[in-house]
Design an enzyme around this catalytic site. Structure first.
Site, PDB file in Angstrom:
ATOM      1  N   LYS A  96       2.898   4.452  -1.139  1.00  0.00           N
ATOM      2  CA  LYS A  96       2.853   5.345  -2.308  1.00  0.00           C
ATOM      3  C   LYS A  96       4.021   6.321  -2.206  1.00  0.00           C
ATOM      4  CE  LYS A  96      -1.363   3.696  -1.619  1.00  0.00           C
ATOM      5  NZ  LYS A  96      -2.659   4.259  -1.811  1.00  0.00           N
ATOM      6  N   ASP A 134      15.291  10.981  -9.633  1.00  0.00           N
ATOM      7  CA  ASP A 134      16.629  11.447  -9.257  1.00  0.00           C
ATOM      8  C   ASP A 134      16.643  11.749  -7.759  1.00  0.00           C
ATOM      9  OD1 ASP A 134      17.458  11.038 -11.852  1.00  0.00           O
ATOM     10  OD2 ASP A 134      17.175  13.120 -12.457  1.00  0.00           O
ATOM     11  N   HIS A 146       0.805  -1.221   0.000  1.00  0.00           N
ATOM     12  CA  HIS A 146       0.000   0.000   0.000  1.00  0.00           C
ATOM     13  C   HIS A 146       0.840   1.276   0.000  1.00  0.00           C
ATOM     14  CE1 HIS A 146      -3.433   2.550   1.680  1.00  0.00           C
ATOM     15  NE2 HIS A 146      -3.979   1.910   0.666  1.00  0.00           N
TER      16      HIS A 146
END
Length: 514
Positions: A175, A180, A173
């Site tokens: 995110k 870079d 889950h």
């Protein structure tokens, strides 16, 4: 298929709630939260490197812009990648950037690593996997796609539970989207709703190489214990790695724990050494080694930090409970007249969090989704009853607040916005007497049972002394809460709050799975 299949996950055993460790808060100042660095690495940065975003469109445009300018690495961890036109445009951006990188250098330095959940990413005939296979075929040396499969979905349980329902057992889950040395932390997935009309939270940490390195290593570690997507859309484990649902569960979880804790502990050691050298150097020479180490090819020096970033990881299947410990400690230690604004798209707090909110001294303003902006509103089949289940859970909590006569201290507010859904999560902490927050939590956890016990989660605590950044965070909070109404007893008398008897009966049995 019968709705009672929702009960199949009950075959898995619950995990006991832990108690938070004692907290040693400093007495004054926004940076009274240094105790968190006893658990995780502390990254000191300038507040000028932090940008708070406010809309799905802004988030989407930033993702595309960052992909297009990436030179060394693109690392994206999400629950899933959608299959619409906007998602295809993201994949096209990745393809163009990889192509340009090859043309410019002959052999590209650019590496793309994508981590998704196996069950959610495999749902349907057209899915996250089919969206990404063309990239793997075209750039096999530069692209890696890892699909995490929870070790708790195995054996008979895996055979019995159908698609969609199998996602209740446990998910990847996290995110995090990094390009870079720029890192975006959010609760948003890579899907068109999250790019258009599903409200979430998003923060960009610019030019933060140490933080980018940490999250790259974290995604690599989870990727190493995940199934690897192949060019023919099959999956296989890395050579010598224990299989998550065919191999020994205890051995798999021990390896995963070791890999992730190595990342956390090595980063913590690096940052402690850097902090010690900086402190020593500033005492002897009056200048910061951190600033010297941060100097780029341009010769610019980084300003001294006024903002601190703490990555908080929660992976209960692997025995990692850092986010839970820190969140419980923050709730426990919040002083009288402090204010905590807590938001979740899915109001289903753990018993431990509820007990702390109801039993401590701080004021709470809890923002949650009204039924119409719940992501499951209007869904087909059993899923269509999920908003009603959340109404039932909300009503129970509100009744408890009233029973304890805490209505002035603990206030519920419902987000409502025509044509939108609500997915924002996190909290803002205002110290007593302050009009601005000095700490926010932002990332993937929803403060529910799933986040604490089932899924892989990550968020960051951002602590800042800088008034301009505090103002940014305050405006973010105000903008979300502006679209809300205060919950009262009358709220639950509205016709759209009617909860069917079967939903009331089933909710206590299944509330730990959504």
């Amino acid at each position: 298929r019968s709705s009672w299949l929702l009960l199949a996950p009950l075959l898995t055993s619950p995990v006991p709630v832990i108690t938070a460790p004692p907290c040693s808060l400093c007495s004054e100042g926004a940076h009274r939260f240094q105790w968190i660095r006893n658990l995780v690495p502390e990254f000191g940065i300038s507040s000028s490197h932090v940008k708070v975003l406010s809309s799905p469109a802004e988030f989407y445009e930033l993702l595309k812009a960052q992909i297009k300018t990436a030179k060394q690495r693109v690392v994206m961890a999400s629950l899933y990648l959608g299959t619409g036109l906007l998602e295809q445009e993201l994949v096209d951006c990745l393809e163009e950037t990889l192509e340009k990188s090859l043309e410019a250098e002959g052999s590209s330095n650019l590496r793309v690593s994508i981590l998704l959940d196996y069950t959610r990413g495999s749902r349907g005939r057209k899915n996250s996997r089919t969206m990404l296979v063309p990239l793997l075929r075209r750039f096999p040396e530069q692209v890696r796609v890892s699909l995490f499969h929870t070790p708790n979905l195995r054996g008979l349980l895996r055979l019995l539970i159908p698609e969609r329902f199998n996602e209740t057992i446990g998910l990847q889950h996290i995110k995090v989207y990094l390009f870079d040395d720029n890192v975006i932390l959010s609760g948003a997935n890579l899907s068109d709703l999250y790019f258009t009309n599903r409200q979430d939270r998003y923060v960009l940490l610019q030019d933060s190489p140490e933080i980018a390195d940490f999250f790259t290593e974290l995604v690599d570690a989870i990727g190493d214990v995940s199934l690897q997507l192949q060019r023919d859309d099959t999956v296989q484990m890395m050579e010598g790695m224990v299989h998550p649902y065919q191999g020994d569960k205890v051995a798999y979880c021990e390896i995963a724990n070791r890999r992730v804790m190595e990342v956390i502990n090595s980063a913590r050691t690096r940052q402690e050494l850097l902090h010690a050298k900086t402190f020593h150097n500033s005492g002897q020479q009056g200048s910061s080694l951190l600033a010297q180490q941060g100097s780029r090819a341009s010769g610019e020096l980084k300003p001294d930090p006024d903002t601190w970033i703490y990555p908080l990881i929660q992976m209960k299947p692997f025995g990692i409970q850092i986010d839970e410990m820190v969140t419980e400690t923050l709730l426990t230690e919040a002083e009288r007249d402090a204010r905590i604004y807590l938001t979740t798209g899915y109001f289903n707090l753990t018993q431990a969090y509820m007990d702390l909110i109801l039993g401590t001294r701080a004021e709470y303003r809890i923002l949650l989704a009204s039924p119409e902006v719940n992501g499951f509103f209007g869904a087909k089949g059993v899923a269509g009853a999920i908003p009603a289940a959340y109404v039932y859970i909300e009503h129970q909590f509100y009744s408890e607040v009233c029973y304890l006569q805490q209505q002035q201290r603990v206030r519920l507010q419902e987000y409502s916005r025509a044509g939108w859904t609500f997915h924002a999560k996190g909290l803002w902490l205002y110290l007593a007497g302050s009009d601005l927050p000095c700490l926010t939590l932002i990332g993937s956890p929803n403060f529910g049972y799933r986040s604490v016990h089932r899924d892989l989660e990550a968020q960051v605590a951002i602590v800042t002394e800088n008034k301009a950044l505090q103002q940014q965070l305050h405006q973010e909070q105000e903008q979300l809460y502006l679209c809300s109404g205060v919950v009262s007893a009358a709220t639950f008398e509205q016709p759209n709050r009617y909860v069917k008897l079967w939903v009331k009966l089933v909710t206590p049995l299944i509330k730990n799975f959504f």
